[in-house]
Design a protein around this motif. Structure first.
Motif, short mmCIF file in Angstrom:
data_model
loop_
_atom_site.label_atom_id
_atom_site.label_comp_id
_atom_site.label_asym_id
_atom_site.label_seq_id
_atom_site.Cartn_x
_atom_site.Cartn_y
_atom_site.Cartn_z
N CYS A 154 21.43 -55.55 -41.20
CA CYS A 154 21.40 -54.09 -41.29
C CYS A 154 20.56 -53.67 -42.50
N PRO A 155 19.76 -52.63 -42.38
CA PRO A 155 18.97 -52.17 -43.53
C PRO A 155 19.90 -51.82 -44.70
N SER A 156 19.49 -52.17 -45.90
CA SER A 156 20.35 -51.89 -47.04
C SER A 156 19.55 -51.38 -48.23
N ILE A 157 20.27 -50.74 -49.12
CA ILE A 157 19.70 -50.13 -50.32
C ILE A 157 20.23 -50.89 -51.53
N LYS A 158 19.35 -51.16 -52.50
CA LYS A 158 19.78 -51.84 -53.73
C LYS A 158 20.30 -50.84 -54.76
N ILE A 215 10.07 -49.89 -53.93
CA ILE A 215 10.57 -48.65 -54.52
C ILE A 215 9.88 -47.49 -53.82
N VAL A 216 10.65 -46.52 -53.38
CA VAL A 216 10.08 -45.26 -52.89
C VAL A 216 10.57 -44.19 -53.84
N TYR A 217 9.69 -43.26 -54.18
CA TYR A 217 10.06 -42.28 -55.19
C TYR A 217 9.34 -40.96 -54.96
N ASP A 220 11.60 -31.52 -63.25
CA ASP A 220 11.83 -32.54 -64.27
C ASP A 220 12.78 -33.64 -63.79
N LEU A 221 12.86 -33.84 -62.47
CA LEU A 221 13.70 -34.89 -61.91
C LEU A 221 12.85 -35.89 -61.12
N HIS A 222 13.23 -37.15 -61.23
CA HIS A 222 12.54 -38.25 -60.54
C HIS A 222 13.56 -38.94 -59.64
N PHE A 223 13.32 -38.93 -58.34
CA PHE A 223 14.20 -39.54 -57.34
C PHE A 223 13.63 -40.91 -56.97
N PHE A 224 14.47 -41.96 -56.99
CA PHE A 224 14.05 -43.31 -56.63
C PHE A 224 15.05 -43.93 -55.66
N VAL A 225 14.54 -44.69 -54.68
CA VAL A 225 15.36 -45.51 -53.81
C VAL A 225 14.75 -46.91 -53.82
N THR A 226 15.59 -47.92 -54.04
CA THR A 226 15.13 -49.29 -54.15
C THR A 226 15.68 -50.12 -53.00
N GLY A 227 14.82 -50.95 -52.41
CA GLY A 227 15.24 -51.88 -51.36
C GLY A 227 14.66 -53.26 -51.63
N ALA A 228 15.09 -54.23 -50.84
CA ALA A 228 14.58 -55.60 -50.96
C ALA A 228 13.11 -55.62 -50.56
#
Length: 177
Positions: free
Chosen positions: A4-8, A65-67, A72-80
């Motif tokens: 299943c797709p997962s997020i770090k 990393i997608v961002y 003044d906010l920085h959104f990040f999502v990290t995956g394998a």
């Protein structure tokens, strides 16, 4: 068999790389100092990019990393490193749009800190234990709003912003009588 797709992790940092709201779903970062070092190095690598109009994708320390930046906010999502980038972007977009809905379009650090409870609930609605639960911003914001607005709850169980809203409502009713 595919997993299943997962997020770090999901990170929300300010314009100086400091934490606003973060959630880690992986044991790759065993303690807080390692997590903060990861956040600082990720911020320094991405701060010069122009990710304000649409999400950017980067490889960083064997992670995808997608961002996206707003005000003044920085959104990040990290995956394998073998994760599907489109899934990560969908999670990022869902988080970003849900925060925008919950903050009524005023997405900045001050507003985010004043409504941190809503942002943390938003993270809980999107991902649980690294598994993606929801990516539709309207559904996420709806679930968070239904959790957070309970005027029948005693004042001791409400957040400060909810208590003030309840007090305003009672004052308005008493003035109209």
């Amino acid at each position: 068999m595919e997993s299943c797709p997962s997020i770090k992790n999901i990170l929300l940092l300010d314009s100086e790389g400091n934490r606003v709201a973060v959630k880690y779903y992986s044991d790759e970062w065993p303690n807080n100092s390692v997590k903060e070092a990861f956040e600082k190095s990720l911020f320094s690598k991405t701060q010069k990019t122009n990710a304000r109009t649409e999400a950017e994708i980067a490889m960083f320390e064997s992670h995808i990393i997608v961002y996206k930046f707003v005000q003044d906010l920085h959104f990040f999502v990290t995956g394998a490193e073998n994760e599907n980038e489109l899934i990560l972007v969908t999670v990022l977009q869902g988080f970003f749009e849900a925060v925008g809905l919950l903050l009524r379009g005023t997405v900045d650090k001050k507003e985010a800190l004043e409504n941190l409870d809503l942002i943390l609930l938003c993270l809980d609605e999107i991902v649980d234990g690294g598994i993606i639960l929801e990516t539709d911003a309207n559904v996420i914001a709806g679930k968070v709003a239904s959790h957070s607005i309970d005027a029948a709850a005693p004042l001791s169980e409400q957040t400060i912003s909810q208590a003030l809203a309840t007090a305003r409502e009672h004052l308005a009713r008493s003035l109209l009588k």
